[in-house]
Design a protein around this motif. Structure first.
Motif, PDB file in Angstrom:
ATOM      1  N   HIS A   1       7.828  16.140   8.406  1.00  0.00           N
ATOM      2  CA  HIS A   1       7.948  16.935   7.221  1.00  0.00           C
ATOM      3  C   HIS A   1       6.488  16.959   6.647  1.00  0.00           C
ATOM      4  N   SER A   2       6.430  18.062   5.954  1.00  0.00           N
ATOM      5  CA  SER A   2       4.995  18.141   5.221  1.00  0.00           C
ATOM      6  C   SER A   2       5.138  17.900   3.892  1.00  0.00           C
ATOM      7  N   LEU A   3       3.910  17.212   3.243  1.00  0.00           N
ATOM      8  CA  LEU A   3       3.704  17.122   1.849  1.00  0.00           C
ATOM      9  C   LEU A   3       3.104  18.164   1.170  1.00  0.00           C
ATOM     10  N   LYS A   4       3.233  19.246   1.870  1.00  0.00           N
ATOM     11  CA  LYS A   4       2.610  20.396   0.946  1.00  0.00           C
ATOM     12  C   LYS A   4       3.377  20.870  -0.072  1.00  0.00           C
ATOM     13  N   GLY A   5       4.721  20.472  -0.087  1.00  0.00           N
ATOM     14  CA  GLY A   5       5.633  20.818  -0.849  1.00  0.00           C
ATOM     15  C   GLY A   5       5.274  20.026  -2.381  1.00  0.00           C
ATOM     16  N   ILE A   6       4.646  19.054  -2.348  1.00  0.00           N
ATOM     17  CA  ILE A   6       4.364  18.349  -3.592  1.00  0.00           C
ATOM     18  C   ILE A   6       2.795  18.267  -3.774  1.00  0.00           C
ATOM     19  N   LEU A   7       2.057  19.068  -3.136  1.00  0.00           N
ATOM     20  CA  LEU A   7       0.429  19.073  -3.279  1.00  0.00           C
ATOM     21  C   LEU A   7       0.093  20.282  -3.765  1.00  0.00           C
ATOM     22  N   GLN A   8      -0.981  20.501  -4.559  1.00  0.00           N
ATOM     23  CA  GLN A   8      -1.735  21.623  -4.911  1.00  0.00           C
ATOM     24  C   GLN A   8      -3.018  21.604  -4.648  1.00  0.00           C
ATOM     25  N   GLU A   9      -3.673  22.799  -4.265  1.00  0.00           N
ATOM     26  CA  GLU A   9      -4.976  22.855  -3.738  1.00  0.00           C
ATOM     27  C   GLU A   9      -5.873  23.015  -5.129  1.00  0.00           C
ATOM     28  N   LYS A  10      -6.907  22.348  -4.964  1.00  0.00           N
ATOM     29  CA  LYS A  10      -7.909  22.140  -6.028  1.00  0.00           C
ATOM     30  C   LYS A  10      -9.273  21.956  -5.192  1.00  0.00           C
ATOM     31  N   CYS A  11      -9.809  23.284  -5.500  1.00  0.00           N
ATOM     32  CA  CYS A  11     -11.466  23.164  -4.823  1.00  0.00           C
ATOM     33  C   CYS A  11     -10.934  22.913  -3.554  1.00  0.00           C
ATOM     34  N   GLY A  12     -10.067  23.474  -2.690  1.00  0.00           N
ATOM     35  CA  GLY A  12     -10.227  23.495  -1.454  1.00  0.00           C
ATOM     36  C   GLY A  12      -9.725  22.074  -0.706  1.00  0.00           C
ATOM     37  N   VAL A  13      -9.265  21.211  -1.487  1.00  0.00           N
ATOM     38  CA  VAL A  13      -8.696  20.121  -1.385  1.00  0.00           C
ATOM     39  C   VAL A  13      -7.238  19.840  -1.896  1.00  0.00           C
ATOM     40  N   LEU A  14      -6.179  19.360  -0.970  1.00  0.00           N
ATOM     41  CA  LEU A  14      -5.099  19.265  -1.207  1.00  0.00           C
ATOM     42  C   LEU A  14      -5.313  17.818  -2.499  1.00  0.00           C
ATOM     43  N   THR A  15      -4.372  17.944  -3.430  1.00  0.00           N
ATOM     44  CA  THR A  15      -4.500  16.621  -4.130  1.00  0.00           C
ATOM     45  C   THR A  15      -2.991  16.624  -4.831  1.00  0.00           C
ATOM     46  N   ALA A  16      -2.728  15.577  -5.329  1.00  0.00           N
ATOM     47  CA  ALA A  16      -1.205  15.469  -5.843  1.00  0.00           C
ATOM     48  C   ALA A  16      -1.245  16.292  -7.051  1.00  0.00           C
ATOM     49  N   MET A  17       0.294  16.580  -7.138  1.00  0.00           N
ATOM     50  CA  MET A  17       0.425  17.240  -8.180  1.00  0.00           C
ATOM     51  C   MET A  17       0.584  16.223  -9.367  1.00  0.00           C
ATOM     52  N   VAL A  28       0.692  -1.057   0.058  1.00  0.00           N
ATOM     53  CA  VAL A  28       0.170  -0.091   0.089  1.00  0.00           C
ATOM     54  C   VAL A  28       0.889   1.134   0.013  1.00  0.00           C
ATOM     55  N   ILE A  29       1.867   0.975   0.890  1.00  0.00           N
ATOM     56  CA  ILE A  29       2.833   2.517   0.995  1.00  0.00           C
ATOM     57  C   ILE A  29       3.705   2.555  -0.609  1.00  0.00           C
ATOM     58  N   VAL A  30       4.000   1.561  -1.050  1.00  0.00           N
ATOM     59  CA  VAL A  30       4.449   1.703  -2.574  1.00  0.00           C
ATOM     60  C   VAL A  30       3.623   2.322  -3.474  1.00  0.00           C
ATOM     61  N   VAL A  31       2.237   1.848  -3.374  1.00  0.00           N
ATOM     62  CA  VAL A  31       1.308   2.398  -4.273  1.00  0.00           C
ATOM     63  C   VAL A  31       1.326   3.853  -4.021  1.00  0.00           C
ATOM     64  N   VAL A  32       1.072   4.202  -2.616  1.00  0.00           N
ATOM     65  CA  VAL A  32       0.778   5.833  -2.314  1.00  0.00           C
ATOM     66  C   VAL A  32       1.921   6.573  -2.887  1.00  0.00           C
ATOM     67  N   LEU A  33       3.134   5.907  -2.906  1.00  0.00           N
ATOM     68  CA  LEU A  33       4.192   6.619  -3.211  1.00  0.00           C
ATOM     69  C   LEU A  33       4.381   6.862  -4.839  1.00  0.00           C
ATOM     70  N   LYS A  34       3.809   5.917  -5.561  1.00  0.00           N
ATOM     71  CA  LYS A  34       3.666   5.810  -6.953  1.00  0.00           C
ATOM     72  C   LYS A  34       2.791   6.976  -7.093  1.00  0.00           C
ATOM     73  N   LEU A  35       1.580   6.976  -6.555  1.00  0.00           N
ATOM     74  CA  LEU A  35       0.591   8.063  -6.645  1.00  0.00           C
ATOM     75  C   LEU A  35       1.127   9.493  -6.684  1.00  0.00           C
ATOM     76  N   LEU A  36       2.018   9.811  -5.358  1.00  0.00           N
ATOM     77  CA  LEU A  36       2.270  10.971  -5.300  1.00  0.00           C
ATOM     78  C   LEU A  36       3.505  11.323  -5.890  1.00  0.00           C
ATOM     79  N   PHE A  37       4.353  10.295  -6.271  1.00  0.00           N
ATOM     80  CA  PHE A  37       5.658  10.716  -6.897  1.00  0.00           C
ATOM     81  C   PHE A  37       5.817  10.140  -8.273  1.00  0.00           C
ATOM     82  N   LEU A  38       5.126   9.292  -8.662  1.00  0.00           N
ATOM     83  CA  LEU A  38       4.945   8.550  -9.992  1.00  0.00           C
ATOM     84  C   LEU A  38       6.364   7.632  -9.848  1.00  0.00           C
ATOM     85  N   LEU A  39       7.425   7.911  -9.424  1.00  0.00           N
ATOM     86  CA  LEU A  39       8.430   6.843  -9.443  1.00  0.00           C
ATOM     87  C   LEU A  39       8.830   6.504 -10.770  1.00  0.00           C
TER      88      LEU A  39
END
Lengths: 574, 412
Positions: free
Chosen positions: A480-496, A349-360
């Motif tokens: 550490h915060s993930l804000k550095g790699i997230l963006q705000e869309k409609c008030g929700v932080l989503t992955a870039m 699950v963690i690996v998948v999340v990393l792929k979701l956020l960072f593409l890898l």
């Protein structure tokens, strides 16, 4: 112990024996007047409990040995293992209630004990039937299968069971080949039907009991403790009592020359659960340690990843339904549900999340890291933004160091122990001479090794890598915060990151080839391989094992899209 | 397939071995010892199918470590070797021999001798016959040590002889050693092999006791028996013996002939060429030219003034007589493409002139003849020589100029 009367005081049937040979009730400590006659105390090392053995068991062989059966040996092994687990902090019920019952059930089902005369067997199993007394209360008593002498009320049971008398016939012909009575027959038996005991299977028993009690120990941890020596496995037979002579084919059964593999122990455990006709195991709920949400938290910490990722892992878990009680709880014998590997699943699950956020994909994650770095420069409030690059450097360094240590340790394993093993009495002296020479050489070269002492067994710990927030060098990324790699869309932080690549477009048929996918390092990005390698190290399993789970999760996650786009690009837009 | 990754005893020990190997290669003796300690339990497992078993590994690795480890003592080493001897009966004599070598290298001659004697008396059923070769070696080395004892006694005797004493006891001891040595040395050199040291010692003994026939025969066998591996030293020993005996040039020449074939760059080629040049037989002189050209093909001879003077003398003589110019032509044919750069470059001319005038003189002569007066080497050296007003260089210049047409015929 075959005393089945209810206690006068508490009506329980839970007897033990006092020093004086009287029965006493374990529940309320009421001592009765019933006593046992002690006939034979030869090989009883625990003087607290004495029993009588009737029957024609040969007490003395030439070398002072006695007759013993293979499953007695395994019983001892299990006992040692569960005691070690207890020392690690596992609840005491596991030994006295759970494992013991599982074991008895197994003996009964496999017709090695606790049953009436099984057909077609030269060695008849024997013993008393259902007794709720604790079988394991007599640790050193080698024989479980003896007819214990009984109070008058149980006299008739004797006629139903055979004794060692018939077994002795067998022992004459097999004593050359094994110290145990049934060693050779044990190996010859058809494995499929009977599910014979093996050393790896003892760990399956342990794991099964741990799962039943829902202890916070995963299978990978259990196996790691075994390898680190906290749980007896490698040379357990050296704890067998003197009279139980091990030789010949016994060695094949009890002497281990390889470390147990996760897959093997895992599959065997399920086979065992089905064989024993066990009911549904206790529920694995959200508050359980084995629940993916909990395990993800643990592994995120150990992998030095930000705590904020936990939100994401929980979301994935929820979305694909692997947090449901019915999914997680074991139903033995149910072939349709997929067997859950809790630890591997959480890591995947963690690996998948990393792929979701960072593409890898060996490209995007570094770009993202640079972006985070830029943002960090202007970041005044709160904690620093998480930068993949920094994390990679820190973790890779530690991982390399630990891996190197592990590799060296593996090369330095000592497999043999003081207790000599020989196939037959003939080569006993040769074996002893060799042993002596080995010890001499070890001494001689040990001195030349310099001041390097063989490190003491490290204390068993749940975490192999630890990161402290107090370190000022910034090597801990938990806060550490993930804000550095997230963006705000409609008030929700989503992955870039808008993309995702599937590990495999089509899953293999697990039943045919044993795997969902076939992992080859060269076919995948380095970053992905690194992340797999990290968890592979933590769980001590092959990267391909985790890769399989990742594939499974991905297919659940992108199920709808896959059905539509199966034949086309493997890169999906989320 | 997951079982491939299973860590088991065998894989664990293989990994252990590779760590040992790394440590040995990096001369990290402590680390090697550390891993060897973990490896030794392989002895308790059956490896009978493997090519090299753990007992042999441990013997070889252990020996390496003990030889180099700073903490090691001979006592430890001896103890280790004794254990190794018991490990593999098939290797027993080999281990004994290595142990003896090590003792000899550490100057423990007496212990070495004792070990050899002990090994000699070893018997083990059919293994004794199987390890016959090793046994012969053991006996040979004991013979060698007997020879050294003999040699010591001989020197004592000679000293006493000078002082006018005659020491019967010493003499008898000496003869005793001779007998023991001779018996064993004689045996080993019967077997085809390379036995330089044994042959030398045996011949020395024979010569001392005046048995020159036997010595000659031994050396002949050693040099010419086709069963023995080609060994330049055999011919050298024979040549030296014949020289000592004052044999004829003819036999000396024939002794060196095969040496030239095997090792054209051997240092004795100078002697060979000298003898050949002086011969009355044309074939021999022809051979002489071939010999000296061949020797100078080798880099090790580039700066050997003596060799160049041999060549110079011979080609000069041929040019003057104008007979057999074709000999030079033939030799030069295969060399004209590379000798100029190899020997006669301008850089070498400068260097030779600076470092060794005689060398440059001889070379200039040869260059002038082979390449003509316009070649770089000759021009530079002769010019320098004349500038320095050295007489012989002036003569050289004149000579080459005078004979230039002849030289052109050669290089043409």
């Amino acid at each position: 112990r075959d005393f089945n009367e209810r206690c006068a005081q508490c009506s329980e049937v839970n007897w033990g024996l006092t020093d004086g040979g009287r029965f006493y009730c374990r529940s309320c400590h009421n001592v009765t007047e019933r006593t046992r006659e002690v006939v034979n105390t030869d090989f009883i090392t625990n003087s607290r409990v004495q029993t009588i053995s009737k029957g024609s068991r040969k007490q003395e062989k030439n070398d002072g040995g006695c007759e013993w059966y293979i499953c007695e040996g395994f019983q001892l092994v299990l006992k040692k293992q569960v005691e070690a687990l207890e020392a690690l902090g596992v609840c005491p019920q596991m030994k006295d209630e759970i494992l013991c019952n599982f074991w008895r059930c197994y003996l009964q089902k496999s017709k090695q004990a606790y049953c009436k005369r099984p057909a077609g067997e030269t060695i008849k199993a024997l013993s008393v039937c259902e007794s709720s007394t604790d079988v394991d209360s007599d640790p050193e008593r080698p024989s479980l299968l003896h007819l214990l002498s009984l109070s008058e009320s149980e006299g008739d049971l004797q006629t139903d069971c055979s004794f060692a008398s018939s077994a002795s016939k067998v022992s004459e012909s097999t004593s050359v080949y094994s110290g145990s009575v049934d060693g050779s027959l044990y190996l010859m038996k058809n494995q499929k039907e009977k599910l014979n005991m093996t050393m790896p299977m003892t760990l399956s028993f342990c794991y099964m009991a741990l799962l039943w009690v829902r202890e916070p120990i995963t299978l990978s941890e259990l196996l790691r403790f075994v390898v680190e020596g906290h749980i007896p496995y490698l040379n357990v037979f050296q704890h067998f009592p003197e009279k139980m002579k091990l030789c010949g084919l016994d060695l094949k059964i009890f002497c281990v020359e390889s470390w147990p593999v996760y897959e093997e122990v895992f599959n065997k455990m399920h086979e065992l659960a089905a064989f024993l006709d066990l009911p549904r195991f206790p529920d694995i709920t959200e508050s359980c340690f084995l629940h993916p949400d909990m395990l993800c938290m643990k592994y995120l910490m150990e992998a030095n990843l930000p705590d904020e990722l936990h939100n994401w892992t929980c979301r994935v878990v929820k979305k694909i339904g692997i947090g449901e009680v019915d999914f997680l709880t074991l139903m033995p014998g149910n072939k349709s549900t997929r067997k859950v590997k809790y630890d591997v699943l959480a890591a995947a699950v963690i690996v998948v999340v990393l792929k979701l956020l960072f593409l890898l994909d060996d490209h995007y994650e570094w770009l993202l890291s640079e972006l985070a770095e830029e943002r960090n420069k202007n970041n005044t409030e709160g904690g620093p933004y998480f930068e993949f690059k920094k994390w990679y450097e820190v973790v890779k360094h530690s991982l390399d160091v630990e891996q190197k240590k592990l590799d060296e340790e593996r090369a330095k394993y000592l497999w043999r122990c003081e207790k000599p093993l020989f196939y037959s009495v003939k080569n006993k002296s040769k074996v002893l001479k060799r042993r002596q020479m080995v010890v001499n050489l070890q001494n001689q070269f040990g001195k030349l090794s310099g001041s390097v002492q063989r490190a003491e067994k490290p204390n068993p710990s749940s975490f192999q890598l630890s990161w402290s927030e107090e370190n000022t060098d910034g090597s801990c990324f938990h806060g550490h915060s993930l804000k550095g790699i997230l963006q705000e869309k409609c008030g929700v932080l989503t992955a870039m990151n808008p993309d995702y690549w599937l590990c495999t477009v089509k899953l293999c048929n697990e039943k045919l080839c044993g795997h969902l996918a076939h992992y080859r390092e060269v076919e995948f990005p380095q970053s992905y391989h690194f992340v797999l390698g990290l968890f592979s190290f933590l769980l001590r399993v092959q990267p391909s094992y985790i890769h399989d789970e990742v594939c499974m999760i991905e297919h659940k996650l992108f199920n709808k899209k896959l059905c539509k786009k199966l034949k086309y690009n493997t890169v999906l837009r989320k | 397939s997951s079982n491939e990754h299973k860590l088991n005893f065998k894989k664990s020990k293989e990994a252990c071995l590779s760590y040992i190997q790394d440590a040995l290669l990096q001369k990290q003796w402590k680390r090697a010892a550390e891993f060897l300690t973990c490896y030794v339990e392989s002895l308790e497992k059956d490896y009978s199918r493997e090519h090299i078993g753990p007992s042999e590994m441990i013997w070889r690795i252990g020996t390496e470590i003990l030889r180099h480890h700073s903490q090691n003592s001979m006592k430890e080493f001896n103890c280790f070797m004794e254990q190794m001897k018991t490990l593999g009966v098939k290797r027993y004599l080999k281990v004994c021999l290595e142990h003896v070598f090590h003792l000899l290298c550490n100057g423990q001659i007496d212990e070495a001798y004792q070990n050899l004697s002990l090994a000699e008396s070893w018997r083990f059923g059919e293994q004794t016959a199987i390890q016959d070769k090793e046994m012969k070696l053991i006996q040979a080395y004991r013979g060698l040590l007997d020879y050294y004892s003999w040699s010591k006694q001989k020197n004592i005797l000679l000293e006493h002889g000078e002082d006018g004493f005659s020491d019967l006891a010493v003499e008898q001891e000496m003869h005793g050693y001779f007998r023991k040595a001779a018996v064993n040395l004689k045996e080993i050199i019967k077997i085809p092999g390379v036995w330089d040291i044994f042959v030398k010692c045996y011949v020395d003994l024979l010569e001392f006791y005046g048995d020159h026939n036997e010595a000659h025969q031994v050396l002949n066998e050693y040099a010419y028996n086709s069963k023995f591996p080609a060994n330049p030293n055999a011919h050298v020993y024979l040549y030296q013996f014949l020289k000592r005996q004052g044999e004829s040039k003819k036999s000396l020449i024939s002794a060196l002939k095969i040496l030239h074939d095997i090792v054209p760059s051997h240092e004795l080629m100078i002697d060979f060429n000298t003898m050949l040049q002086k011969s009355k037989k044309r074939k021999k002189r022809r051979l002489g030219l071939e010999v000296i050209f061949a020797a100078l093909d080798y880099a090790g001879w580039k700066e050997n003034a003596k060799a160049w003077s041999c060549l110079a003398r011979q080609v000069k003589q041929i040019v003057i007589s104008e007979k057999h110019l074709d000999w030079i032509k033939q030799e030069w044919n295969s060399r004209k493409d590379w000798w100029p750069a190899f020997h006669f470059s301008r850089y070498l001319a400068k260097r030779n002139w600076q470092e060794n005038k005689s060398l440059s003189y001889e070379k200039a002569l040869v260059a002038g003849i082979l390449l003509g007066k316009d070649c770089k080497y000759f021009k530079y050296v002769s010019h320098q020589g004349c500038k320095a007003q050295l007489k012989r260089f002036r003569i050289l210049k004149k000579f080459v100029n005078r004979h230039n047409p002849v030289c052109l015929r050669i290089s043409g």
